[in-house]
Design a protein around this motif. Structure first.
Motif, short mmCIF file in Angstrom:
data_model
loop_
_atom_site.label_atom_id
_atom_site.label_comp_id
_atom_site.label_asym_id
_atom_site.label_seq_id
_atom_site.Cartn_x
_atom_site.Cartn_y
_atom_site.Cartn_z
N UNK A 273 0.82 -1.21 0.00
CA UNK A 273 0.00 0.00 0.00
C UNK A 273 0.85 1.26 0.00
N UNK A 274 1.96 1.21 0.74
CA UNK A 274 2.78 2.40 0.95
C UNK A 274 4.22 2.15 0.51
N UNK A 275 4.94 3.21 0.12
CA UNK A 275 6.39 3.07 -0.10
C UNK A 275 7.08 2.63 1.19
N UNK A 276 8.25 2.00 1.04
CA UNK A 276 8.91 1.37 2.19
C UNK A 276 9.19 2.38 3.31
N UNK A 277 9.78 3.53 2.97
CA UNK A 277 10.12 4.47 4.04
C UNK A 277 8.89 5.10 4.66
N UNK A 278 7.81 5.25 3.87
CA UNK A 278 6.56 5.77 4.42
C UNK A 278 5.94 4.74 5.36
N UNK A 279 5.97 3.46 4.96
CA UNK A 279 5.44 2.40 5.81
C UNK A 279 6.22 2.32 7.12
N UNK A 280 7.56 2.46 7.03
CA UNK A 280 8.39 2.41 8.24
C UNK A 280 8.06 3.56 9.17
N UNK A 281 7.85 4.74 8.62
CA UNK A 281 7.52 5.91 9.45
C UNK A 281 6.15 5.74 10.11
#
Length: 421
Positions: A189-197
């Motif tokens: 659903x989300x880009x990796x760094x956005x998901x991590x944040x």
């Protein structure tokens, strides 16, 4: 059957299997208890045995050769002890007709004394025995018998602890697997760094991107196609196209944003270090167009209606962020998004239409056809170009879709993430 069985034998065997201890290697916790029992009872032989259906596994031993790991259930006194609820003491085995013909009693090492305490778990199932043996007949003092009972209870507690630890480890593995599935879903659903944040902070700080490229696709006359196809055919066709678009977009390092009906939206330049987003987006657009046109050749060959595609791109500044608390969405906003959408809507079927802004960033590498200044809804006249193909000097194929090593070298240094496959 040549040995006695407890009344709850079926339940008991199920418990033995659930403990996953039969056939396992020695463990210090059981070895220490076995040694302690031998010392307290002053006997040369002690064992913790797990009683299976037809055989017995020596989980730990004291005074028993290491090569003896499993013995027939019918040939040992434990088959009788496991049927009891308390300690079985046989002062002289050769005088007891139940045991005198058994191996190890009638033959070497000529066991003459046996005492076995069933290992009864909290469910009332005898999993095995703590047994003591000697080569001379003897009696078992009351105090010693009490100690053996206590050690047997500690052995059973060790078995139950072992089971709980195994269950805890399985639960942790299940949780880890569930977390991995959740993380994988989030990354869909989300880009990796956005998901991590989002995972770490519970929210995502909105970002401004001074330069990004937005790509839209849309199928021509989709409404008519939808009317002519069954729901299953329509969904299957869209899934086929969008799944391939996903692969192409990922291969070029772009971020898929969403689909709306038959429209597909993605972007390049949203992640740090990707300064070649316009080139990447154009390469993806050409590959998407090629895939649809090749698919149309197959549709036409079997007499099916082809799908025609419009593709539009624009490069400019955008804002990105995550909106919503349920079914949240990673999205982008800004005038660049609206212009990219207009590039798609003013495109012609089976072409890729790019704005002046995108053209200026990619013109050294691609062949383009100027369309001039065309009227755009709510925007007035805007200059736009058809993106035809890669310049032959940068193309690895005749169609001008795949980048060659010269293009990769020319762009080296413009992006720390440059990698075309």
């Amino acid at each position: 059957m040549d040995f006695p069985v407890p009344e709850n034998e079926v339940e008991r065997l199920a418990a033995v299997q659930a403990y996953h201890v039969y056939g396992t290697a020695p463990e210090p916790g059981f070895d220490d208890l076995t040694d302690l029992a031998a010392v307290i009872a002053n006997v040369p032989i002690a064992m913790v045995n797990i009683v299976g259906d037809t055989k017995i596994w020596l989980k730990s031993r004291h005074g028993v050769p290491p090569d003896i790991e499993e013995v027939p259930r019918a040939g040992v006194c434990c088959s009788h002890a496991v049927c009891r609820s308390d300690l079985l003491v046989v002062p002289n085995t050769i005088a007891d007709e139940r045991f005198r013909e058994m191996p190890f009693i009638a033959t070497e090492p000529f066991i003459r004394f046996y005492a076995g305490m069933p290992l009864i778990d909290s469910g009332g199932r005898a999993l095995g025995t703590l047994c003591l043996m000697d080569v001379t007949p003897r009696e078992l003092a009351f105090e010693t018998a009490e100690c053996i009972r206590r050690i047997a209870r500690q052995t059973t507690a060790q078995l139950e602890l072992r089971l709980k630890i195994a269950e805890l480890m399985r639960s942790q593995q299940d949780l880890a697997a569930e977390k991995q599935r959740s993380d994988d879903l989030l990354l869909n659903i989300l880009p990796r760094n956005i998901a991590a944040e989002l995972t770490e902070k519970g929210s995502v700080e909105p970002r401004h991107h001074p330069s990004a490229t937005i790509l839209f696709t849309d199928f021509v006359d989709f409404t008519r196609s939808a009317a002519e196809l069954s729901p299953r055919e329509l969904v299957d066709d869209l899934d086929m196209y969008f799944s391939e678009f996903d692969s192409i977009v990922a291969r070029h390092g772009l971020e898929k944003l969403k689909t709306i009906g038959d429209s597909y939206m993605c972007a390049g330049g949203l992640m740090q270090g990707q300064k070649d987003h316009a080139v990447r987006s154009c390469l993806a657009a050409l590959e998407i167009k090629r895939f649809v046109m090749r698919s149309n050749q197959r549709w036409t060959a079997i007499g099916e209606r082809p799908w025609h595609l419009r593709v539009g791109l624009h490069s400019g500044s955008v804002m990105s962020g995550v909106v919503g608390k349920k079914k949240f969405t990673y999205d982008v906003w800004g005038d660049a998004v609206n212009i990219a959408s207009r590039m798609e809507s003013t495109d012609e079927a089976d072409h890729v239409n790019i704005s002046e802004s995108t053209y200026q960033q990619v013109k050294p590498y691609f062949d383009c056809t100027a369309r001039g200044a065309l009227e755009v809804k709510n925007r007035g006249k805007m200059t736009m170009y058809f993106l035809d193909r890669l310049n032959p000097e940068y193309s690895a194929d005749l169609d001008g879709v795949e980048a060659n090593e010269r293009l990769k070298s020319a762009l080296a240094g413009t992006s720390v993430l440059w990698s075309l496959h």
